[in-house]
Design an enzyme around this catalytic site. Structure first.
Site, mmCIF file in Angstrom:
data_model
loop_
_atom_site.group_PDB
_atom_site.id
_atom_site.type_symbol
_atom_site.label_atom_id
_atom_site.label_comp_id
_atom_site.label_asym_id
_atom_site.label_seq_id
_atom_site.Cartn_x
_atom_site.Cartn_y
_atom_site.Cartn_z
ATOM 1 N N HIS A 84 0.830 -1.209 0.000
ATOM 2 C CA HIS A 84 0.000 0.000 0.000
ATOM 3 C C HIS A 84 0.865 1.260 0.000
ATOM 4 C CE1 HIS A 84 -3.188 2.809 1.086
ATOM 5 N NE2 HIS A 84 -4.074 1.835 0.959
ATOM 6 N N PRO A 166 8.709 20.480 11.819
ATOM 7 C CA PRO A 166 9.340 20.574 13.136
ATOM 8 C C PRO A 166 10.661 21.338 13.059
ATOM 9 C CG PRO A 166 9.622 18.379 12.223
ATOM 10 C CD PRO A 166 8.728 19.119 11.273
ATOM 11 N N GLY A 176 8.912 9.101 9.194
ATOM 12 C CA GLY A 176 8.255 9.598 8.002
ATOM 13 C C GLY A 176 7.407 10.817 8.322
#
Length: 551
Positions: A84, A166, A176
């Site tokens: 996926h 961040p 990730g």
């Protein structure tokens, strides 16, 4: 009446093989109060797990944050392989409004959550669907383009950078990015056909789906559909994803697929719901089919849902059990598990009476007053429904249906107050049991007693105000309703008067224990005003009732 606010969250985590990791993630969700995990669906081939949980908005946001934190600590994306598409340990995180909250509110919560994840967990976040900052990022595929492997390039490209970056992006090598957003509830539904032809099922799907066919859009907005043959059932189906129930409700899709099927010589024999659905989808459908019959919609929720089930043949392939398919009912069932005592409104009439008769002080007069108010609303509603369906009054069905709807809402509110009044009394008892060994403990205890006592006065005040509104229904039914049931409207007025006066007594007795005498005086004054008004309303209605009986 305030509707309970419920949000669903369906995060996808990039781990579908290590059940220990998956359990630690779901454990972090379940530790948050007011949250229920409804489903955990791991996939080994995709190496991905989809978790479904629901709860109050604040609790769901906190549980989502804790899940992202846990997944970021346990899943290393640099080692992840799966079928996926994926971009992060917590790959996608949608917030979905179920009840009492809007999509816009969920979008704001999603943005705030994404910022918190970036700030506190150092995980870069994109915002998608309703929470997207850029139009193109409404599409999940755009946010996830290039997948995990493209993250270093995307972090350095101002045009492709996540919405929340961040201060330190080094953690992204392992975690990730996450895609956080808000979307409407998606219903997966299959419409069963009296055919085995995939080609004909596909033709119907192209007729209705929003995309339609080349050069010809379909008739149903916010839907995707395809036709297929199901070996297990030996029939063809139109399989549909409905992405916005506010634009295209379930019952509208059912009617339109049925129309298009009939145009092609086929019939829809039933409807199969895949997964869960919000209660409002069935309530709206049930009311829609009742209105088509010119029948009152002011009937109990359970009866409305039964009409929806039968009208769309939701039980065509297997029994349809609302308690297992409706999100709100699943939450209620999970919340009831482990409770020592069933709610009063769940007891039989005999059990309720026996419980009241026991030596414990609750349930007491305030609870009984709320129940009397519920019975007043129920009687007014009954007369409205009898009038709506009275032979020869067909042209007035909607007028009485509207009154029945109002009565049902009042009855629901007063039934809620039945248990709320007993809970209020129990809060006082809990406050009195607090320790008082020091001056500080005594002060805290007294503060808790006063807060609980004020609440115990405010709850019966709610009962008084709700019961007062039942007079309007009973008065109108005495004047305009089925004359054969005028005595029922009268009994409803008597019950409403008893509810208001009884609840007023509870306001006064609790107000007398308040240290704040001004607040106590205001509560008593308002109670006296409502009692006087209730007595006036009851006399007015009884005059109408007696005149009609004599005539």
């Amino acid at each position: 009446m305030n509707q309970k606010r419920i949000v669903e969250c369906v995060p996808n985590f990039s781990e579908g093989r290590d059940m220990e990791v998956i359990k630690k993630i779901t454990d972090s969700i379940e530790k948050v109060e007011d949250v229920s995990v409804l489903n955990v669906d791991p996939g080994a081939a995709t190496n991905r797990t989809v978790v479904t949980f629901v709860g109050t908005p604040e609790a769901v946001v906190e549980a989502a944050f804790q899940a992202v934190k846990t997944a970021g600590e346990l899943i290393d994306m640099s080692k992840h392989k799966g079928a996926h598409p994926r971009i992060g340990a917590t790959d996608v995180l949608p917030l979905i409004p179920v009840a009492g909250i809007t999509l816009e509110e969920c979008a704001k919560m999603a943005r705030d959550l994404a910022k918190r994840i970036a700030d506190e967990l150092q995980i870069p976040c994109y915002c998608y669907e309703a929470a997207a900052f850029k139009p193109e990022r409404k599409n999940l595929a755009v946010c996830r383009s290039g997948e995990y492997e493209a993250i270093p390039e995307k972090l350095s490209d101002p045009e492709r950078q996540p919405d929340f970056m961040p201060a330190d992006t080094s953690r992204a090598v392992h975690t990730g990015c996450s895609v956080v957003g808000a979307r409407d509830f998606l219903i997966a539904v299959n419409f069963n056909l009296n055919s085995t032809s995939t080609r004909r099922a596909n033709a119907i799907a192209f007729d209705v789906r929003e995309k339609g066919r080349p050069g010809q859009p379909g008739t149903l907005k916010c839907t995707k559909a395809i036709g297929w043959y199901i070996d297990e059932y030996g029939i063809a189906q139109v399989s549909m994803n409905m992405t916005n129930l506010n634009v295209t409700p379930l019952h509208v899709a059912f009617d339109e697929v049925s129309r298009c099927a009939q145009n092609r010589g086929l019939r829809v024999t039933g409807t199969e719901i895949v997964g869960l659905l919000p209660k409002k989808a069935l309530i709206e459908a049930g009311k829609y089919f009742l209105r088509k019959q010119q029948r009152s919609t002011g009937i109990p929720e359970e009866d409305i849902i039964k009409i929806a089930i039968k009208s769309m043949s939701l039980d065509d392939l297997r029994p349809f059990k609302p308690e297992e398919k409706v999100i709100e009912y699943l939450i209620e069932r999970q919340g009831a598990e482990g409770k020592e005592q069933e709610k009063l409104v769940g007891k039989t009439v005999r059990e309720f009476a026996l419980e009241t008769s026991r030596e414990s002080p609750a349930p007491g007069g305030g609870t009984i007053s709320a129940y009397m108010g519920a019975l007043a609303a129920a009687l007014g509603t009954m007369v409205a429904n009898l009038s709506s369906h009275k032979r020869g009054w067909d042209e007035r069905w909607e007028e009485f249906s509207n009154w029945a709807d109002k009565g049902q809402l009042l009855m629901d509110e007063l039934l809620m107050l039945v248990d709320k009044d007993t809970e209020a009394f129990n809060k006082i008892m809990e406050a009195f049991q607090m320790p008082k060994n020091s001056d500080e403990e005594k002060a805290l205890r007294n503060e808790a007693i006063q807060a609980a006592t004020l609440y115990a006065a405010q709850v019966p005040m709610q009962t008084m105000k709700a019961a007062m509104q039942t007079f309007e229904v009973c008065r109108e039914m005495a004047r305009e309703g089925n004359p054969n049931s005028v005595s029922d409207a009268g009994v409803g007025a008597l019950a409403a008067r008893a509810a208001v006066i009884g609840a007023g007594l509870n306001v006064k007795i609790n107000a007398s224990s308040l240290d704040d005498k001004q607040q106590a005086k205001e509560l008593v004054s308002e109670a006296d005003r409502l009692i006087a008004e209730a007595e006036k309303c009851e006399k007015e209605i009884m005059t109408i009732v007696n005149q009609k009986i004599l005539s």
